[in-house]
Design an enzyme around this catalytic site. Structure first.
Site, PDB file in Angstrom:
ATOM      1  N   ASP A 106     -13.092  21.547 -65.870  1.00 37.80           N
ATOM      2  CA  ASP A 106     -12.902  22.394 -67.114  1.00 37.80           C
ATOM      3  C   ASP A 106     -11.520  22.292 -67.678  1.00 37.80           C
ATOM      4  O   ASP A 106     -10.635  22.205 -67.069  1.00 37.80           O
ATOM      5  CB  ASP A 106     -13.258  23.802 -67.100  1.00 37.80           C
ATOM      6  CG  ASP A 106     -14.874  24.191 -66.729  1.00 37.80           C
ATOM      7  OD1 ASP A 106     -15.427  23.021 -66.793  1.00 37.80           O
ATOM      8  OD2 ASP A 106     -15.049  25.160 -66.319  1.00 37.80           O
TER       9      ASP A 106
HETATM   10  N1  URA Z   1     -16.462  25.147 -61.494  1.00 37.66           N
HETATM   11  C1  URA Z   1     -16.233  25.557 -62.762  1.00 37.66           C
HETATM   12  O1  URA Z   1     -16.608  26.552 -63.515  1.00 37.66           O
HETATM   13  N2  URA Z   1     -15.228  24.936 -63.465  1.00 37.66           N
HETATM   14  C2  URA Z   1     -14.567  23.925 -63.031  1.00 37.66           C
HETATM   15  O2  URA Z   1     -13.532  23.427 -63.883  1.00 37.66           O
HETATM   16  C3  URA Z   1     -15.024  23.687 -61.763  1.00 37.66           C
HETATM   17  C4  URA Z   1     -15.958  24.082 -61.125  1.00 37.66           C
END
Ligand code: URA
Length: 237
Positions: A106
């Site tokens: 993310d």
């Molecule tokens: N899980 C998440 O919620 N976000 C990420 O960036 C990676 C794994």
């Protein structure tokens, strides 16, 4: 031994069009082993070759694999919408040769992100069949308790799939009762998986950092925004 023409070597490593690569050589901007080479047709063995363009050394890689310490505020997309792309943190030759992120983090997640132009490797590292472990350091809003850890290990049901998803490992970090940090090891890569799993046990992710992907651990000396080469053997170990 694979003898390849210098202009072709530059082209394969992302230094522009064939014409631009030949021009770089002809104008004396390329050297090999400290010797300026101005003949685009001179051949070199690519095995272990290090050439230099405008004074910067480049090791030859048939397929490029790099580890980026992803900072917050970058998207893992080639066409980002709200933030700059992680690709903007790489030098032009790596972008030109088409490196892609191996999976996604993310925009607000930091840490280990592999990028490569090796499609087989991307498949091998992202396919759920291969169970490549990814380790996440999670800071939660509320204290992490044994009930939450046990539920994460036993499996929680997310909204898009009735089959429970399990953490391969879940442990509180930071020591002592009342700690808000935990280390989670996942072998799948579902959308927002950590955030959704933590929410499913009644807590909330405040900060998320990935410290390892399989055998590749983020080195402590690699600052956010920096990258380093990774060999295929290590990526697949
Ligand atoms: N899980 C998440 O919620 N976000 C990420 O960036 C990676 C794994």
């Amino acid at each position: 031994m694979t003898a390849v023409r210098l202009s072709q070597i530059l082209f394969s490593q992302g230094f522009g069009s064939r014409r631009e690569c030949a021009a770089r050589v002809l104008t004396g901007r390329v050297s090999v082993a400290g010797r300026e080479c101005d003949d685009p047709d001179e051949t070199f063995d690519t095995e272990g070759l290090v050439f230099s363009v405008d004074g910067r050394d480049w090791p030859y890689h048939d397929k490029a694999i790099v580890l980026l310490h992803k900072p917050a505020g970058y998207e893992c997309s080639i066409k980002p919408r709200h933030h700059p792309s992680v690709l903007s943190l790489l030098p032009s030759p790596l972008r030109v040769r088409g490196l892609q992120p191996v999976g996604r983090l993310d925009a607000d997640t930091t840490g280990a992100l592999l990028l490569t132009d090796d499609g087989t490797l991307i498949h091998r590292l992202t396919s759920p069949k291969h169970h490549v472990p990814k380790i996440y350091e999670v800071t939660c809003k509320h204290p992490v308790d044994e009930r939450q850890l046990a539920a994460l290990r036993a499996g929680v049901v997310l909204d898009d799939d009735p089959a429970p998803v399990r953490a391969a490992a879940a442990e509180a970090t930071g020591g002592g009762p009342g700690t808000c940090t935990l280390r989670l090891t996942l072998t799948e890569g579902k959308y927002h998986q950590v955030k959704r799993m933590v929410a499913a046990v009644g807590n909330r992710v405040e900060a998320l950092h990935r410290s390892a992907i399989g055998a590749v651990t983020l080195p402590t000396g690699l600052a956010p925004g920096q990258w380093c080469w990774i060999d295929r053997h290590t990526a697949l170990a």
